[in-house]
Design a protein around this motif. Sequence first.
Motif, PDB file in Angstrom:
ATOM      1  N   ALA A  71      39.576  24.171 -34.654  1.00  0.00           N
ATOM      2  CA  ALA A  71      40.908  24.162 -34.040  1.00  0.00           C
ATOM      3  C   ALA A  71      40.883  24.762 -32.642  1.00  0.00           C
ATOM      4  CB  ALA A  71      41.888  24.910 -34.936  1.00  0.00           C
ATOM      5  N   LYS A  72      40.166  25.866 -32.464  1.00  0.00           N
ATOM      6  CA  LYS A  72      40.103  26.499 -31.147  1.00  0.00           C
ATOM      7  C   LYS A  72      39.435  25.589 -30.130  1.00  0.00           C
ATOM      8  CE  LYS A  72      40.087  31.280 -32.811  1.00  0.00           C
ATOM      9  NZ  LYS A  72      39.311  32.545 -32.899  1.00  0.00           N
ATOM     10  N   TYR A  75      41.775  22.488 -29.427  1.00  0.00           N
ATOM     11  CA  TYR A  75      42.954  22.824 -28.614  1.00  0.00           C
ATOM     12  C   TYR A  75      42.557  23.169 -27.180  1.00  0.00           C
ATOM     13  CZ  TYR A  75      47.266  25.048 -27.094  1.00  0.00           C
ATOM     14  OH  TYR A  75      48.404  25.374 -26.384  1.00  0.00           O
ATOM     15  N   SER A  76      41.386  23.848 -27.022  1.00  0.00           N
ATOM     16  CA  SER A  76      40.961  24.209 -25.670  1.00  0.00           C
ATOM     17  C   SER A  76      40.654  22.976 -24.828  1.00  0.00           C
ATOM     18  CB  SER A  76      39.730  25.119 -25.737  1.00  0.00           C
ATOM     19  OG  SER A  76      38.615  24.416 -26.259  1.00  0.00           O
ATOM     20  N   GLN A  78      42.157  19.922 -25.281  1.00  0.00           N
ATOM     21  CA  GLN A  78      43.295  19.013 -25.149  1.00  0.00           C
ATOM     22  C   GLN A  78      44.602  19.694 -24.785  1.00  0.00           C
ATOM     23  OE1 GLN A  78      43.732  16.208 -28.337  1.00  0.00           O
ATOM     24  NE2 GLN A  78      41.619  15.500 -28.211  1.00  0.00           N
ATOM     25  N   SER A  79      44.573  21.013 -24.646  1.00  0.00           N
ATOM     26  CA  SER A  79      45.824  21.720 -24.328  1.00  0.00           C
ATOM     27  C   SER A  79      46.350  21.363 -22.952  1.00  0.00           C
ATOM     28  CB  SER A  79      45.596  23.231 -24.433  1.00  0.00           C
ATOM     29  OG  SER A  79      44.569  23.641 -23.543  1.00  0.00           O
ATOM     30  N   SER A  84      48.725  15.583 -25.342  1.00  0.00           N
ATOM     31  CA  SER A  84      48.421  16.399 -26.511  1.00  0.00           C
ATOM     32  C   SER A  84      49.717  16.782 -27.235  1.00  0.00           C
ATOM     33  CB  SER A  84      47.674  17.669 -26.103  1.00  0.00           C
ATOM     34  OG  SER A  84      47.471  18.509 -27.208  1.00  0.00           O
ATOM     35  N   PHE A  86      49.971  19.110 -29.559  1.00  0.00           N
ATOM     36  CA  PHE A  86      49.860  20.443 -30.144  1.00  0.00           C
ATOM     37  C   PHE A  86      50.366  21.518 -29.180  1.00  0.00           C
ATOM     38  CE2 PHE A  86      46.333  17.937 -32.012  1.00  0.00           C
ATOM     39  CZ  PHE A  86      46.765  17.927 -33.327  1.00  0.00           C
ATOM     40  N   ASN A  88      49.822  24.892 -30.067  1.00  0.00           N
ATOM     41  CA  ASN A  88      48.853  25.980 -30.195  1.00  0.00           C
ATOM     42  C   ASN A  88      47.735  25.541 -31.137  1.00  0.00           C
ATOM     43  OD1 ASN A  88      49.955  26.257 -32.822  1.00  0.00           O
ATOM     44  ND2 ASN A  88      51.426  27.780 -32.088  1.00  0.00           N
ATOM     45  N   SER A  89      46.711  26.399 -31.239  1.00  0.00           N
ATOM     46  CA  SER A  89      45.572  26.068 -32.095  1.00  0.00           C
ATOM     47  C   SER A  89      45.905  26.174 -33.573  1.00  0.00           C
ATOM     48  CB  SER A  89      44.377  26.979 -31.761  1.00  0.00           C
ATOM     49  OG  SER A  89      44.710  28.340 -31.983  1.00  0.00           O
ATOM     50  N   VAL A  92      46.676  22.794 -34.940  1.00  0.00           N
ATOM     51  CA  VAL A  92      45.453  22.027 -35.181  1.00  0.00           C
ATOM     52  C   VAL A  92      44.792  22.482 -36.473  1.00  0.00           C
ATOM     53  CG1 VAL A  92      43.222  21.345 -34.217  1.00  0.00           C
ATOM     54  CG2 VAL A  92      45.149  21.820 -32.683  1.00  0.00           C
ATOM     55  N   ASN A 130      54.026  22.943 -35.926  1.00  0.00           N
ATOM     56  CA  ASN A 130      53.683  22.971 -34.503  1.00  0.00           C
ATOM     57  C   ASN A 130      54.536  24.008 -33.792  1.00  0.00           C
ATOM     58  OD1 ASN A 130      52.280  22.170 -32.211  1.00  0.00           O
ATOM     59  ND2 ASN A 130      53.662  20.455 -31.769  1.00  0.00           N
TER      60      ASN A 130
END
Length: 414
Positions: A71-72, A75-76, A78-79, A84, A86, A88-89, A92, A130
């Motif tokens: 998840a981290k 998210y890093s 696609q943030s 995106s 999401f 936050n992670s 995800v 989310n």
Amino acid sequence: ATPGLGKSKVGEFLSRGPAEKYPFHAEVLAEYCRLFDFRGMAFSEALRTFLGKFRLPGEAQCIDRLMEAFAKQMYSHQSSSENSPFRNSDAVFILAFSTIMLNTDLHSSRIQEDRRMTLAQFISNNRGINAGENLPADFLEDLYRQIKVNEIQVQQELNEMVDEHGEVRWDGIFSKSEQMASPSFTPAAAARRIVYRAGLQEKDMFTSISHLAVDSLSHVFVRSNEDTAILKSLRGFENLARICIYFEMDRFFNAILSVLLRHGAEYIRGTFEACKAGRLENGVVPLPSALAGSHDGPSPGSEPRASHRHHDTFAGAAAHRGLLALHLALTLVRTQTLHVREAWTGLVDALLWLRTAAALPDALTEVDDFADSRGARLRRSVFGERAAGRAEAHVESHLLPEEGAGTGCVHGLA
């Protein structure tokens, strides 16, 4: 790409925790996740790529650590993208768990068609994950259809987690202690045809067992009274020495060589002293038949072939183990001279004992200059006289505590 490395073992290693107790595993997992580039990937594609490299372990905490790392990283990457969905992670992380549940529910053969999770149920299960808001409905709908059309291969045994009523027992997945892949074995003939060049990993593995291997071989070599065991231990020393040469481990090679030379020197000394005391018949050391014959015979580190020699060709090897060790040591010195370092002192001691026992040819024991045209020896040079004097002094002070030495009692060793 590491041959023979199972996906189950990879998953177990990466998921080991907690991080406070296993910080190294946590660092490896973090670095491992950084190898994945999820930029521009759909969520299902990213999850499929991540899970395809290992097999999920059975413990819930292990899966939690793996999904959190995924998840981290996801998210890093696609943030910063406007597409995106999401916030936050954590979103995800939760959706990854939900997708694994959906994958099993849709593709398990034990669940009846009318009891499988519907699109509406999947959307409902992910409501408010989310950052308190809902994920876009079209995003979840696309994800549902992608999983339904193309199953994610997570575990071979997920079907076993479905009970007789068609309900998925998720607690069984999380509590299952180990997931084992179906056993497969490479035939011996096929394995011998596959040659991998040893590298850094193999050197590290050899280094970790090398000292224990030498201790074990030394124990057998010293204590065993079986001729076959002595020969096998010598072959083990020879193989270890060759591996050291291959990996350029000169210090350990010299340690092995020193062990062999020490046993050889002790054998010559014991034989010489027994000869002086009159404990040897006719003043000659009885040798194994294979050593008393041609000097071009088999190596002490190898067993004779039954088709060419009698099975007891090396009978007496246990009694003459020191001589066999010296023979192997001198062979290694001759073939690997450039790698000999610390073992030179042991070699000199062994040669001095051979000289004391009159087991060396005159060419190695006499310190002479050049001969004249008629073959007559010239007088020794100053250096020759000095070297001869030092050799005699060393013999008198260290090797001959009593007088009467110098009898040719072990000519059988020459």
